[in-house]
Design a protein around this motif. Structure first.
Motif, PDB file in Angstrom:
ATOM      1  N   THR A   1       5.229   2.456   5.486  1.00  0.00           N
ATOM      2  CA  THR A   1       4.074   3.082   4.837  1.00  0.00           C
ATOM      3  C   THR A   1       2.647   4.006   5.540  1.00  0.00           C
ATOM      4  O   THR A   1       2.976   3.548   6.865  1.00  0.00           O
ATOM      5  CB  THR A   1       2.862   1.340   4.433  1.00  0.00           C
ATOM      6  OG1 THR A   1       2.921   0.422   4.026  1.00  0.00           O
ATOM      7  CG2 THR A   1       1.850   2.292   3.593  1.00  0.00           C
ATOM      8  N   PRO A   2       2.922   5.661   5.259  1.00  0.00           N
ATOM      9  CA  PRO A   2       2.221   6.176   5.618  1.00  0.00           C
ATOM     10  C   PRO A   2       0.749   6.192   6.207  1.00  0.00           C
ATOM     11  O   PRO A   2       0.727   5.569   5.609  1.00  0.00           O
ATOM     12  CB  PRO A   2       2.353   7.448   4.361  1.00  0.00           C
ATOM     13  CG  PRO A   2       3.591   7.171   3.325  1.00  0.00           C
ATOM     14  CD  PRO A   2       3.309   5.461   3.586  1.00  0.00           C
TER      15      PRO A   2
ATOM     16  N   CYS B   1       0.903  -0.831   0.853  1.00  0.00           N
ATOM     17  CA  CYS B   1       0.039  -0.280  -0.271  1.00  0.00           C
ATOM     18  C   CYS B   1       0.797   1.545   0.159  1.00  0.00           C
ATOM     19  O   CYS B   1       1.788   1.239   0.548  1.00  0.00           O
ATOM     20  CB  CYS B   1      -0.790  -0.225   1.257  1.00  0.00           C
ATOM     21  SG  CYS B   1      -1.928  -1.211   1.198  1.00  0.00           S
ATOM     22  N   ASP B   2       0.149   2.642  -0.189  1.00  0.00           N
ATOM     23  CA  ASP B   2       1.262   3.693  -0.936  1.00  0.00           C
ATOM     24  C   ASP B   2       0.614   4.733   0.532  1.00  0.00           C
ATOM     25  O   ASP B   2       1.466   4.768   0.949  1.00  0.00           O
ATOM     26  CB  ASP B   2       0.785   4.413  -1.952  1.00  0.00           C
ATOM     27  CG  ASP B   2       1.061   3.752  -3.183  1.00  0.00           C
ATOM     28  OD1 ASP B   2       2.350   3.524  -3.237  1.00  0.00           O
ATOM     29  OD2 ASP B   2       0.622   3.054  -4.229  1.00  0.00           O
ATOM     30  N   VAL B   3      -0.365   4.062   1.037  1.00  0.00           N
ATOM     31  CA  VAL B   3      -1.361   4.859   1.755  1.00  0.00           C
ATOM     32  C   VAL B   3      -2.279   4.074   2.776  1.00  0.00           C
ATOM     33  O   VAL B   3      -2.681   2.763   2.630  1.00  0.00           O
ATOM     34  CB  VAL B   3      -1.632   6.261   2.044  1.00  0.00           C
ATOM     35  CG1 VAL B   3      -2.567   7.215   3.581  1.00  0.00           C
ATOM     36  CG2 VAL B   3      -1.122   6.691   0.830  1.00  0.00           C
ATOM     37  N   ILE B   4      -1.801   4.137   4.421  1.00  0.00           N
ATOM     38  CA  ILE B   4      -3.007   3.441   5.526  1.00  0.00           C
ATOM     39  C   ILE B   4      -4.105   4.220   5.843  1.00  0.00           C
ATOM     40  O   ILE B   4      -3.207   5.421   6.592  1.00  0.00           O
ATOM     41  CB  ILE B   4      -2.397   2.419   6.514  1.00  0.00           C
ATOM     42  CG1 ILE B   4      -1.080   1.914   5.875  1.00  0.00           C
ATOM     43  CG2 ILE B   4      -2.927   1.586   6.838  1.00  0.00           C
ATOM     44  CD1 ILE B   4      -2.472   0.127   4.447  1.00  0.00           C
ATOM     45  N   THR B   5      -5.514   3.923   5.941  1.00  0.00           N
ATOM     46  CA  THR B   5      -6.291   5.512   6.351  1.00  0.00           C
ATOM     47  C   THR B   5      -7.254   4.605   7.319  1.00  0.00           C
ATOM     48  O   THR B   5      -7.850   4.291   7.154  1.00  0.00           O
ATOM     49  CB  THR B   5      -7.013   5.774   5.430  1.00  0.00           C
ATOM     50  OG1 THR B   5      -7.357   5.167   4.664  1.00  0.00           O
ATOM     51  CG2 THR B   5      -6.227   6.615   4.420  1.00  0.00           C
ATOM     52  N   PRO B   6      -6.488   4.270   8.681  1.00  0.00           N
ATOM     53  CA  PRO B   6      -7.261   3.525   9.794  1.00  0.00           C
ATOM     54  C   PRO B   6      -7.965   4.722   9.797  1.00  0.00           C
ATOM     55  O   PRO B   6      -8.135   6.120  10.586  1.00  0.00           O
ATOM     56  CB  PRO B   6      -6.663   3.511  10.848  1.00  0.00           C
ATOM     57  CG  PRO B   6      -5.645   4.620  10.328  1.00  0.00           C
ATOM     58  CD  PRO B   6      -5.176   4.348   8.981  1.00  0.00           C
ATOM     59  N   ALA B   7      -9.762   4.352  10.360  1.00  0.00           N
ATOM     60  CA  ALA B   7     -10.832   5.672  10.625  1.00  0.00           C
ATOM     61  C   ALA B   7     -11.449   5.779  12.138  1.00  0.00           C
ATOM     62  O   ALA B   7     -12.416   6.905  11.638  1.00  0.00           O
ATOM     63  CB  ALA B   7     -12.245   5.137   9.418  1.00  0.00           C
TER      64      ALA B   7
END
Length: 336
Positions: free
Chosen positions: A259-260, A231-237
């Protein structure tokens, strides 16, 4: 040193859930300087299943240990004879009172308990607990930057797209990715080649329908370091109350893979990522157009790593390694 550790009523451990992964990491760190007994059995970090076997009957408490560290099992806690740590999740007032130490998974959690802060269900009566100390979390050693791995490239090819945004783990109401899903029209417009991968273990809210650019899937546990690196980005919500203070492997594991992470800012996340980290959101709950635009802009910046030194995340993540955790825990448990 001998340490007895018990989590809930489990007699074996497997990296199948966030809580068990959390316990395995902590036991690995403790095993660096002590003989560690889980459910009365010697924990072996390098053996299949950690050398643990299921058995019939009550939890076998190992006598004569220097420390008894208990999480989520009041009955075993009260049976242990010796110095006791009650891991502070869940909050059980009687165990807090009786424990020699109250263990937490972040520093700000321990500090909040010592000060008697308003921490919701983590300290419902806002009492002061001077024996609270941080144990922190420990990331498993297989998590590392795998971006150059052939398996990582295979996973990228399977997902498709040129920019991959990931959400991993269990979906609950506070972690449902409404903001990301409602931002998809803007993402398609402003981030060419966007692909969102939702690697969900369980979904307790509502179904997320897959589309051409939203993939709903699962990865085998052994593939997780490669999938996070893909992944280029991880976005936990997450935007629940506990996000302010509690630990978060869904942040630490991608950090370790370099990974950002784009996440809602909170004291606990600042402890992990640093005050100057460039990819914080003020809210992952606000679905307004301006907040969706903010998320899209951060994804655009994060996938190019704008404002983020190449080694920043790796350096921050080292704090949670087995080696560093073992040093802290040894000092903590030998000075008391």
């Amino acid at each position: 040193m001998k340490i007895f550790y018990q989590y809930s009523t489990l007699k074996t451990l497997s990296p199948t859930s966030g809580d068990q992964i959390n316990e395995i990491g902590l036991l690995m760190a403790l095993s660096r300087f002590a003989k560690v007994y889980f459910a009365g059995q010697l924990f072996h970090p390098d053996r299949p299943g950690y050398g643990l076997k299921n058995y019939v009957g009550d939890i076998r408490i190992k006598p004569g240990c220097d420390w008894y560290i208990i999480r989520a099992n009041e009955r075993v806690f009260r049976k242990c004879k010796g110095k006791r740590v009650w891991m502070s999740s869940p909050f059980v007032k009687d165990c807090f009172v009786e424990a020699d130490q109250i263990g937490t998974f972040t520093g700000v959690w321990a500090e909040g308990l010592r000060r008697g802060e308003n921490m919701g269900t983590l300290n419902p009566d806002q009492e002061k607990w001077p024996t609270a100390v941080p144990f922190y979390q420990t990331v498993l050693p297989q998590y590392k930057d795998m971006r150059e791995s052939e398996r990582t490239q295979e996973i990228r090819d399977q997902i498709g797209g040129t920019v991959i945004v990931g959400i991993f783990g269990r979906i609950t109401k506070p972690s449902y990715p409404d903001l990301l899903l409602k931002s998809m029209p803007l993402l398609r417009e402003r981030v060419p080649g966007i692909k969102v991968v939702l690697a969900i273990t369980t979904n307790k809210v509502r179904e997320i329908p897959p589309t051409d650019d939203v993939l709903v899937t699962r990865f085998p546990y052994e593939d997780m370091p490669y999938a996070l690196s893909a992944c280029d980005v991880i976005t936990p919500a997450n935007h629940e109350w506990g996000w302010q203070f509690a630990g978060a492997m869904r942040v630490i594991e991608p950090m370790t893979c370099n990974t950002p992470v784009i996440c809602q800012k909170s004291p606990a996340r600042v402890e992990m990522l640093g005050e100057s980290y460039p990819y914080y959101m003020d809210s992952m709950d606000d679905l307004s157009l301006s907040n969706r635009q903010r998320l899209v802009e951060l994804i655009r910046c994060a996938c190019k790593r704008e404002g983020l030194p190449e080694d920043y995340l790796i350096k921050r993540a080292r704090f949670y390694s087995v080696e560093e955790s073992a040093k802290r825990l040894k000092e903590l448990l030998t000075q008391h």
